[in-house]
Design an enzyme around this catalytic site. Structure first.
Site, PDB file in Angstrom:
ATOM      1  N   SER A 196       3.223  -0.176  -0.526  1.00 14.17           N
ATOM      2  CA  SER A 196       3.617  -1.230  -1.474  1.00 14.17           C
ATOM      3  C   SER A 196       2.428  -2.078  -1.909  1.00 14.17           C
ATOM      4  O   SER A 196       2.363  -2.526  -3.062  1.00 14.17           O
ATOM      5  CB  SER A 196       4.685  -2.128  -0.847  1.00 14.17           C
ATOM      6  N   ARG A 206       2.903   7.641   8.526  1.00 14.27           N
ATOM      7  CA  ARG A 206       2.146   8.357   7.509  1.00 14.27           C
ATOM      8  C   ARG A 206       0.840   8.900   8.062  1.00 14.27           C
ATOM      9  O   ARG A 206       0.589  10.080   8.070  1.00 14.27           O
ATOM     10  CB  ARG A 206       1.834   7.431   6.325  1.00 14.27           C
ATOM     11  N   LYS A 213       7.023 -15.900   2.005  1.00 13.25           N
ATOM     12  CA  LYS A 213       5.907 -16.665   1.431  1.00 13.25           C
ATOM     13  C   LYS A 213       4.797 -15.774   0.910  1.00 13.25           C
ATOM     14  O   LYS A 213       4.187 -16.064  -0.087  1.00 13.25           O
ATOM     15  CB  LYS A 213       5.354 -17.629   2.482  1.00 13.25           C
ATOM     16  N   HIS A 250       9.288   5.158   0.651  1.00 12.95           N
ATOM     17  CA  HIS A 250      10.419   4.597   1.398  1.00 12.95           C
ATOM     18  C   HIS A 250      11.679   5.432   1.155  1.00 12.95           C
ATOM     19  O   HIS A 250      12.425   5.741   2.080  1.00 12.95           O
ATOM     20  CB  HIS A 250      10.718   3.164   0.938  1.00 12.95           C
TER      21      HIS A 250
HETATM   22  P1  ADP Z   1       6.545  -3.362   7.083  1.00 16.11           P
HETATM   23  O1  ADP Z   1       5.894  -4.589   6.551  1.00 16.11           O
HETATM   24  O2  ADP Z   1       7.611  -3.612   8.088  1.00 16.11           O
HETATM   25  O3  ADP Z   1       5.604  -2.280   7.526  1.00 16.11           O
HETATM   26  P2  ADP Z   1       7.026  -1.792   4.705  1.00 16.11           P
HETATM   27  O4  ADP Z   1       7.971  -2.130   3.612  1.00 16.11           O
HETATM   28  O5  ADP Z   1       5.583  -1.770   4.392  1.00 16.11           O
HETATM   29  O6  ADP Z   1       7.365  -2.831   5.845  1.00 16.11           O
HETATM   30  O7  ADP Z   1       7.413  -0.408   5.368  1.00 16.11           O
HETATM   31  C1  ADP Z   1       8.665  -0.183   5.921  1.00 16.11           C
HETATM   32  C2  ADP Z   1       8.648   1.177   6.594  1.00 16.11           C
HETATM   33  O8  ADP Z   1       8.453   2.194   5.615  1.00 16.11           O
HETATM   34  C3  ADP Z   1       7.533   1.355   7.621  1.00 16.11           C
HETATM   35  O9  ADP Z   1       8.035   2.123   8.680  1.00 16.11           O
HETATM   36  C4  ADP Z   1       6.480   2.124   6.876  1.00 16.11           C
HETATM   37  O10 ADP Z   1       5.711   2.924   7.746  1.00 16.11           O
HETATM   38  C5  ADP Z   1       7.352   2.992   5.994  1.00 16.11           C
HETATM   39  N1  ADP Z   1       6.645   3.422   4.792  1.00 16.11           N
HETATM   40  C6  ADP Z   1       6.014   2.659   3.885  1.00 16.11           C
HETATM   41  N2  ADP Z   1       5.456   3.417   2.899  1.00 16.11           N
HETATM   42  C7  ADP Z   1       5.748   4.702   3.231  1.00 16.11           C
HETATM   43  C8  ADP Z   1       5.437   5.974   2.645  1.00 16.11           C
HETATM   44  N3  ADP Z   1       4.705   6.089   1.554  1.00 16.11           N
HETATM   45  N4  ADP Z   1       5.897   7.072   3.273  1.00 16.11           N
HETATM   46  C9  ADP Z   1       6.622   6.953   4.408  1.00 16.11           C
HETATM   47  N5  ADP Z   1       6.942   5.808   5.013  1.00 16.11           N
HETATM   48  C10 ADP Z   1       6.513   4.693   4.440  1.00 16.11           C
END
Ligand code: ADP
Length: 162
Positions: A128, A90, A41, A17
Site C-alpha cells: 500500500s 511476501r 493519524k 490483499h
Molecule cells: P499491516 O499494517 O497490518 O501490515 P497491511 O494492510 O499493510 O497491514 O497488510 C495486511 C496484510 O496483508 C499483511 O499480512 C500483509 O503481509 C499482507 N499483504 C500486504 N500486501 C500484500 C501483497 N501484495 N501480497 C500478499 N499479502 C500482502
C-alpha cells in the site's frame, strides 16, 4: 463454520490483499477482513473509506465480511469466534515482524493461531505504501489496486502529473 480474521491497515486495499482473501476463502468458510482503526493519524484514508473500498472490491465474493476494529486483535478475534488469523507473507523481510506478532498473539491467546498465505508472484513486491507514493507522484496505479481505489486515489491527488 470456520471463520478466519484477516487484519491489516489496508490503506488502501491492493490486488495483493485481495489475492490473499481469495486464497483464504479456499481454506476457510468465512473470512472477516478486520481494518485497524487506531493508526488513523498516519493514514491516507479514513477507516470508513478503507472499509468502503474493501466492501466494494469484495462484493462479488461470498463468505467475506469487512469490519473495523480497535484495540487488541486477539480480543476482537475472540469476540467474533475466529480461531485463525490470516497474514500474507511476501518476502523474507516480512518474516521477522510477522513471526514476532504471531508468537505474541499466541502468547496472549493460545486458542488463536496465525496462518500465513503466499500471494501470486506478481504481487510479491506490491504494498500500500508504494501505491500511495506512485499515486501521489501521478504514476499509473491501474493493475495494482481495484477500480474503485484507482478512482479514489485520483480524487485524492487531483493535481498529480499523469
Ligand atoms: P499491516 O499494517 O497490518 O501490515 P497491511 O494492510 O499493510 O497491514 O497488510 C495486511 C496484510 O496483508 C499483511 O499480512 C500483509 O503481509 C499482507 N499483504 C500486504 N500486501 C500484500 C501483497 N501484495 N501480497 C500478499 N499479502 C500482502
Amino acid at each position: 463454520m470456520e471463520r478466519a480474521i484477516f487484519p491489516g491497515t489496508f490503506d488502501p486495499v491492493t490486488l495483493g490483499h485481495l489475492d490473499i482473501v481469495r486464497r483464504g476463502r479456499g481454506v476457510f468458510d468465512r473470512i472477516l477482513i478486520a481494518v485497524a482503526r487506531q493508526r488513523e493519524k498516519q493514514v491516507l484514508f479514513t477507516v470508513e473509506e478503507r472499509v468502503a473500498m474493501i466492501e466494494e472490491a469484495t462484493s462479488d465474493l461470498s463468505g467475506v465480511e469487512v469490519e473495523s476494529f480497535e484495540g487488541m486483535l486477539v480480543d476482537f478475534a475472540r469476540s467474533r469466534n475466529a480461531r485463525a488469523v490470516i497474514r500474507g507473507l511476501r518476502v523474507i523481510s516480512d518474516f521477522e515482524y510477522e513471526f514476532q506478532m504471531a508468537l505474541m498473539n499466541r502468547r496472549l491467546d493460545d486458542q488463536i493461531d496465525t496462518v500465513f498465505l503466499m500471494p501470486s508472484e506478481r504481487y510479491i513486491y506490491l504494498n500500500s505504501t508504494l501505491v500511495r507514493e506512485i499515486a501521489r507522484l501521478g504514476g499509473p496505479i491501474e493493475g495494482f489496486v481495484p477500480e474503485g481505489v484507482v478512482r479514489r486515489l485520483k480524487e485524492r491527488f487531483p493535481g498529480a502529473r499523469r
